[in-house]
Design an enzyme around this catalytic site. Structure first.
Site, short mmCIF file in Angstrom:
data_model
loop_
_atom_site.label_atom_id
_atom_site.label_comp_id
_atom_site.label_asym_id
_atom_site.label_seq_id
_atom_site.Cartn_x
_atom_site.Cartn_y
_atom_site.Cartn_z
N LYS A 4 0.82 -1.21 0.00
CA LYS A 4 0.00 0.00 0.00
C LYS A 4 0.86 1.27 0.00
O LYS A 4 0.57 2.20 -0.73
CB LYS A 4 -0.91 0.05 1.24
CG LYS A 4 -1.98 -1.02 1.28
CD LYS A 4 -2.95 -0.77 2.44
CE LYS A 4 -2.30 -0.86 3.82
NZ LYS A 4 -1.98 -2.22 4.27
N ARG A 22 -10.25 0.63 8.41
CA ARG A 22 -9.80 -0.74 8.65
C ARG A 22 -10.87 -1.56 9.34
O ARG A 22 -10.66 -2.74 9.61
CB ARG A 22 -8.60 -0.67 9.57
CG ARG A 22 -7.30 -1.15 8.96
CD ARG A 22 -6.29 -1.13 10.08
NE ARG A 22 -5.00 -1.65 9.73
CZ ARG A 22 -4.06 -0.95 9.13
NH1 ARG A 22 -4.27 0.27 8.70
NH2 ARG A 22 -2.88 -1.51 8.91
N ARG A 29 11.69 -6.09 6.02
CA ARG A 29 11.39 -4.72 5.62
C ARG A 29 12.09 -3.69 6.50
O ARG A 29 12.16 -3.84 7.71
CB ARG A 29 9.87 -4.52 5.71
CG ARG A 29 9.42 -3.10 5.51
CD ARG A 29 7.97 -3.04 5.26
NE ARG A 29 7.18 -3.10 6.48
CZ ARG A 29 5.88 -2.84 6.52
NH1 ARG A 29 5.24 -2.57 5.41
NH2 ARG A 29 5.23 -2.89 7.65
N ARG A 36 10.53 -1.78 11.90
CA ARG A 36 9.40 -1.43 12.76
C ARG A 36 9.24 -2.45 13.88
O ARG A 36 9.40 -3.64 13.66
CB ARG A 36 8.12 -1.35 11.92
CG ARG A 36 7.92 0.01 11.28
CD ARG A 36 6.84 0.04 10.24
NE ARG A 36 5.60 -0.63 10.61
CZ ARG A 36 4.52 -0.64 9.82
NH1 ARG A 36 4.54 -0.01 8.66
NH2 ARG A 36 3.45 -1.28 10.19
N ARG A 86 -1.23 -9.32 13.29
CA ARG A 86 -1.77 -8.29 12.39
C ARG A 86 -2.57 -8.92 11.26
O ARG A 86 -3.60 -8.38 10.84
CB ARG A 86 -0.62 -7.44 11.82
CG ARG A 86 -0.09 -6.43 12.83
CD ARG A 86 1.29 -5.95 12.48
NE ARG A 86 1.35 -5.20 11.24
CZ ARG A 86 2.49 -4.96 10.59
NH1 ARG A 86 3.63 -5.41 11.05
NH2 ARG A 86 2.46 -4.27 9.47
#
Ligand code: ATP
Ligand code: MG
Length: 223
Positions: A19, A93, A127, A160, A171
């Site tokens: 995204k 969400r 990431r 993160r 998640r």
């Protein structure tokens, strides 16, 4: 492309579906403003605001931030956008959030990035993020020019706190139970557009072509 009326869009997809990357390309190509709920929350956390500290524990546990907090935060940012066209990333969400958004604005289109869960798990754990801008890199397929540093500012990249394997699993669970129903909500309104794939670079041309068509039809209706 110059827009002649306000265009409002949402981009959805599971965590790590691309995204952020696709949003950056959309805003650059079509001149929409980008509002990312995750970036806004991380800015608050970094600045150690009262709200930020409260939200950090939710986020690090892979849980969603409460709806009322989220709605207040995002809707006030949207009001501040005035007459600009925008792309919302990470909000809504939940169906509650989608309904709150719908009370204030109607969406021209909702783009859903449909990426398989096993692809996502691999991606999230490799990431690296530049927190101030939200730019993301992946050590496997989209590395920064210098390992550990942002290409644009040269500032350090971080992993993160919510990109650990256990939190990623939680998640994805939250996504399935709370966010997938939002897709149904937009499907029934006839605005949902799905793009499936495992690589952002292969999905992007389809999103770009779709938005070119969509935005030129918006212009024609205005003319
Ligand atoms: P990605 O950055 O890859 O899109 P993501 O979608 O999981 O991954 P963000 O959108 O950056 O991550 O959001 C990070 C966290 O912030 C979420 O896991 C959630 O805890 C919280 N959050 C963000 N947006 C919302 C929202 N609209 N409602 C509730 N919580 C949110
Ligand atoms: Mg994001």
């Amino acid at each position: 492309m110059v827009l002649q009326r306000i265009f409002r869009a949402v981009i959805m997809g599971p965590p790590g579906s691309g995204k952020g990357t696709v949003s950056a390309r959309i805003t650059k190509t079509f001149g929409l403003k980008h509002i990312s709920s995750g970036d806004i929350l991380r800015t608050n956390i970094n600045a150690k605001t009262e709200l930020g500290l409260l939200m950090k524990s939710c986020i690090d546990q892979g849980q969603l931030v409460p709806d009322d907090v989220m709605c207040r935060l995002i809707l006030s940012d949207l009001r501040a956008m005035g007459q600009s066209s925008w792309l919302l990333d990470g909000f809504p969400r939940t169906v509650f959030q989608a309904e709150a958004l719908d009370d204030a604005y109607s969406m021209d289109t909702v783009i859903n990035l449909n990426v398989p869960f096993h692809t996502i798990k691999q991606r999230l754990t490799s990431r690296w993020t530049h927190l101030p801008s939200g730019r993301v890199y992946n050590v496997d397929f989209n590395p920064p020019k210098v390992l550990g540093l942002d290409d644009v500012t040269g500032e350090p990249l971080v992993q993160r706190d919510d990109d650990t394997p256990d939190t990623v699993t939680r998640r994805l669970k939250a996504y399935e139970t709370q966010t997938e129903p939002v897709l149904e909500y937009y499907r029934s309104k006839g605005v949902l557009q799905i793009f499936s794939g495992t690589e952002t670079n292969k999905i992007w041309p389809h999103v770009e072509a779709f938005l070119h068509r969509k935005l030129s039809s918006v212009k024609q209706k205005v003319a």
